[in-house]
Scaffold this motif. Structure first.
Motif, PDB file in Angstrom:
ATOM      1  N   HIS A  50     -34.353 -16.085  -9.234  1.00 20.68           N
ATOM      2  CA  HIS A  50     -33.643 -15.998 -10.516  1.00 20.68           C
ATOM      3  C   HIS A  50     -32.508 -17.009 -10.648  1.00 20.68           C
ATOM      4  O   HIS A  50     -32.276 -17.549 -11.720  1.00 20.68           O
ATOM      5  N   ASP A  51     -31.799 -17.288  -9.559  1.00 22.85           N
ATOM      6  CA  ASP A  51     -30.668 -18.223  -9.632  1.00 22.85           C
ATOM      7  C   ASP A  51     -30.980 -19.575  -8.983  1.00 22.85           C
ATOM      8  O   ASP A  51     -30.053 -20.331  -8.661  1.00 22.85           O
ATOM      9  N   LYS A  54     -29.171 -22.440 -10.464  1.00 21.36           N
ATOM     10  CA  LYS A  54     -27.772 -22.183 -10.829  1.00 21.36           C
ATOM     11  C   LYS A  54     -26.809 -23.295 -10.385  1.00 21.36           C
ATOM     12  O   LYS A  54     -25.771 -23.498 -10.997  1.00 21.36           O
ATOM     13  N   HIS A  84     -29.216 -21.707 -16.742  1.00 18.10           N
ATOM     14  CA  HIS A  84     -29.833 -21.765 -15.412  1.00 18.10           C
ATOM     15  C   HIS A  84     -31.085 -20.877 -15.273  1.00 18.10           C
ATOM     16  O   HIS A  84     -31.964 -21.184 -14.482  1.00 18.10           O
ATOM     17  N   HIS A 110     -32.790 -13.375 -17.332  1.00 17.24           N
ATOM     18  CA  HIS A 110     -31.983 -12.510 -16.458  1.00 17.24           C
ATOM     19  C   HIS A 110     -30.501 -12.491 -16.828  1.00 17.24           C
ATOM     20  O   HIS A 110     -29.798 -11.544 -16.506  1.00 17.24           O
ATOM     21  N   THR A 111     -30.006 -13.505 -17.504  1.00 19.27           N
ATOM     22  CA  THR A 111     -28.575 -13.532 -17.868  1.00 19.27           C
ATOM     23  C   THR A 111     -28.316 -12.877 -19.213  1.00 19.27           C
ATOM     24  O   THR A 111     -27.197 -12.413 -19.468  1.00 19.27           O
ATOM     25  N   ASP A 128     -29.432  -7.990 -10.918  1.00 16.99           N
ATOM     26  CA  ASP A 128     -28.446  -9.074 -10.911  1.00 16.99           C
ATOM     27  C   ASP A 128     -27.045  -8.539 -11.243  1.00 16.99           C
ATOM     28  O   ASP A 128     -26.048  -8.972 -10.669  1.00 16.99           O
TER      29      ASP A 128
HETATM   30 FE   FE2 Z   1     -27.926 -16.016 -12.902  1.00 19.34          FE
END
Ligand code: FE2
Ligand code: FE2
Length: 191
Positions: A50-51, A54, A84, A110-111, A128
């Motif tokens: 997921h990141d 980032k 991201h 996800h954010t 998260d």
């Molecule tokens: Fe994130």
């Protein structure tokens, strides 16, 4: 891509602190998947990746968007903190051989969340927000709530996120507002 490969990949791309966050998100995502009967393997893979984008410089993310305009949609015009997730989903699909649309979409939103979220999307969003190292006010309550009622925990988490952005005078992402309104309507309907 297997979970082992994903873990190696992000270990090489992320700072130690963010790598630890990633492993914590994976653990929480698997726990939530088990609790709600989602695919634990998919939850683990989405969480691990997921990141993954980032720590890329913003210019590089913008380049990824212009090179993949169809997948990126209007990403460049959205607030930069959400870039991201979209960049990671594009890299997963184009470079890392992740083809499952459910996983890609959970990474992408996800954010922000979005309207009409799938179970996997909800799980990654909440994992998260409540991974073991998080310590913001209210996180413990979210951790308890997410094991009882995932939708209610998600609504509260989205509301907190909106309040946080507003307080800081930041730009709200329309998808977060849409996610919140959609979920509120669904919860009201359920009664
Ligand atoms: Fe994130
Ligand atoms: Fe994260």
């Amino acid at each position: 891509m297997t979970c082992e490969q994903a873990q190696e990949l992000v270990k090489g791309r992320l700072s130690h602190k963010r790598y630890k966050h990633t492993v914590n998100v994976k653990n929480m995502a698997v726990e939530l998947a088990r609790r709600y009967g989602a695919d634990e393997e998919k939850a683990a893979l989405a969480a691990l990746l997921h990141d993954a984008a980032k720590e890329l410089p913003p210019q590089e993310m913008l380049q990824i968007f212009s090179d993949n305009a169809i997948m990126a949609k209007n990403a460049a015009s959205r607030p930069s903190p959400v870039w991201h997730g979209i960049a990671a989903a594009i890299l997963c699909a184009t470079q890392w051989g992740v083809t499952d649309p459910q996983i890609l979409s959970a990474i992408e939103c996800h954010t922000t969340g979005k309207a009409d979220m799938t179970l996997l999307e909800k799980i990654i969003y909440m994992a998260d927000a409540t991974s073991a190292e998080r310590n913001y006010p209210g996180v413990e309550q979210l951790r308890q709530e997410e094991m009882q009622d995932l939708d209610m925990a998600l609504l509260h988490s989205l509301q907190q996120s909106i309040a946080f952005v507003k307080k800081k005078g930041g730009k709200l992402d329309p998808q977060t507002v849409a996610a919140c309104e959609d979920l509120q309507a669904r919860i009201a309907q359920k009664g």
